[in-house]
Scaffold this motif. Structure first.
Motif, PDB file in Angstrom:
ATOM      1  N   PRO A  55      -0.717  16.266  -4.703  1.00  0.00           N
ATOM      2  CA  PRO A  55      -1.808  15.298  -4.761  1.00  0.00           C
ATOM      3  C   PRO A  55      -1.390  13.989  -4.102  1.00  0.00           C
ATOM      4  N   SER A  56      -2.353  13.258  -3.593  1.00  0.00           N
ATOM      5  CA  SER A  56      -2.049  11.963  -2.979  1.00  0.00           C
ATOM      6  C   SER A  56      -2.099  10.877  -4.052  1.00  0.00           C
ATOM      7  N   ARG A  57      -1.436   9.774  -3.753  1.00  0.00           N
ATOM      8  CA  ARG A  57      -1.476   8.617  -4.648  1.00  0.00           C
ATOM      9  C   ARG A  57      -2.282   7.530  -3.947  1.00  0.00           C
ATOM     10  N   PRO A  58      -3.256   6.945  -4.624  1.00  0.00           N
ATOM     11  CA  PRO A  58      -4.052   5.895  -3.999  1.00  0.00           C
ATOM     12  C   PRO A  58      -3.164   4.775  -3.453  1.00  0.00           C
ATOM     13  N   ALA A  59      -3.520   4.263  -2.281  1.00  0.00           N
ATOM     14  CA  ALA A  59      -2.720   3.237  -1.613  1.00  0.00           C
ATOM     15  C   ALA A  59      -2.438   2.050  -2.523  1.00  0.00           C
ATOM     16  N   LEU A  62       0.456   2.781  -4.755  1.00  0.00           N
ATOM     17  CA  LEU A  62       1.758   2.910  -4.098  1.00  0.00           C
ATOM     18  C   LEU A  62       2.533   1.599  -4.120  1.00  0.00           C
ATOM     19  N   GLU A  63       1.833   0.492  -4.126  1.00  0.00           N
ATOM     20  CA  GLU A  63       2.516  -0.800  -4.178  1.00  0.00           C
ATOM     21  C   GLU A  63       3.260  -0.965  -5.503  1.00  0.00           C
ATOM     22  N   LYS A  64       2.609  -0.622  -6.584  1.00  0.00           N
ATOM     23  CA  LYS A  64       3.207  -0.762  -7.912  1.00  0.00           C
ATOM     24  C   LYS A  64       4.108   0.418  -8.259  1.00  0.00           C
TER      25      LYS A  64
END
Length: 82
Positions: A55-59, A62-64
């Motif tokens: 699954p992808s991680r929302p952009a 990704l910062e946190k």
């Protein structure tokens, strides 16, 4: 939370967090779709588990919660579990 490993364990191809080509097993062993389908027949060579799309991680997340930068690569290559 998934580690989101950065590359294929078989061919060392880059698999960024937003890659639709990443495949993982329940232990998060990570492979590109080509290796998962062609070399491994959809089965993890490490544990024998099924390889499924990661699954992808929302952009914004990704910062946190950044993806892993630790590469796992089998220089000897990998092959399907007999």
């Amino acid at each position: 939370m998934l580690q989101m490993r950065p590359g294929c364990e078989c061919c060392d191809r880059d698999l960024p967090p937003d890659s639709a080509d990443a495949r993982i097993c329940s232990f998060e062993c990570t492979f590109c779709s080509e290796c998962a389908n062609q070399r491994l027949a959809g089965t993890c060579p490490n544990c024998g588990g099924e390889l499924v799309p990661r699954p992808s991680r929302p952009a914004g997340k990704l910062e946190k919660f950044p993806a892993s930068t630790t590469r796992v690569f089998k220089s000897e290559g990998c092959s399907a579990v007999p």
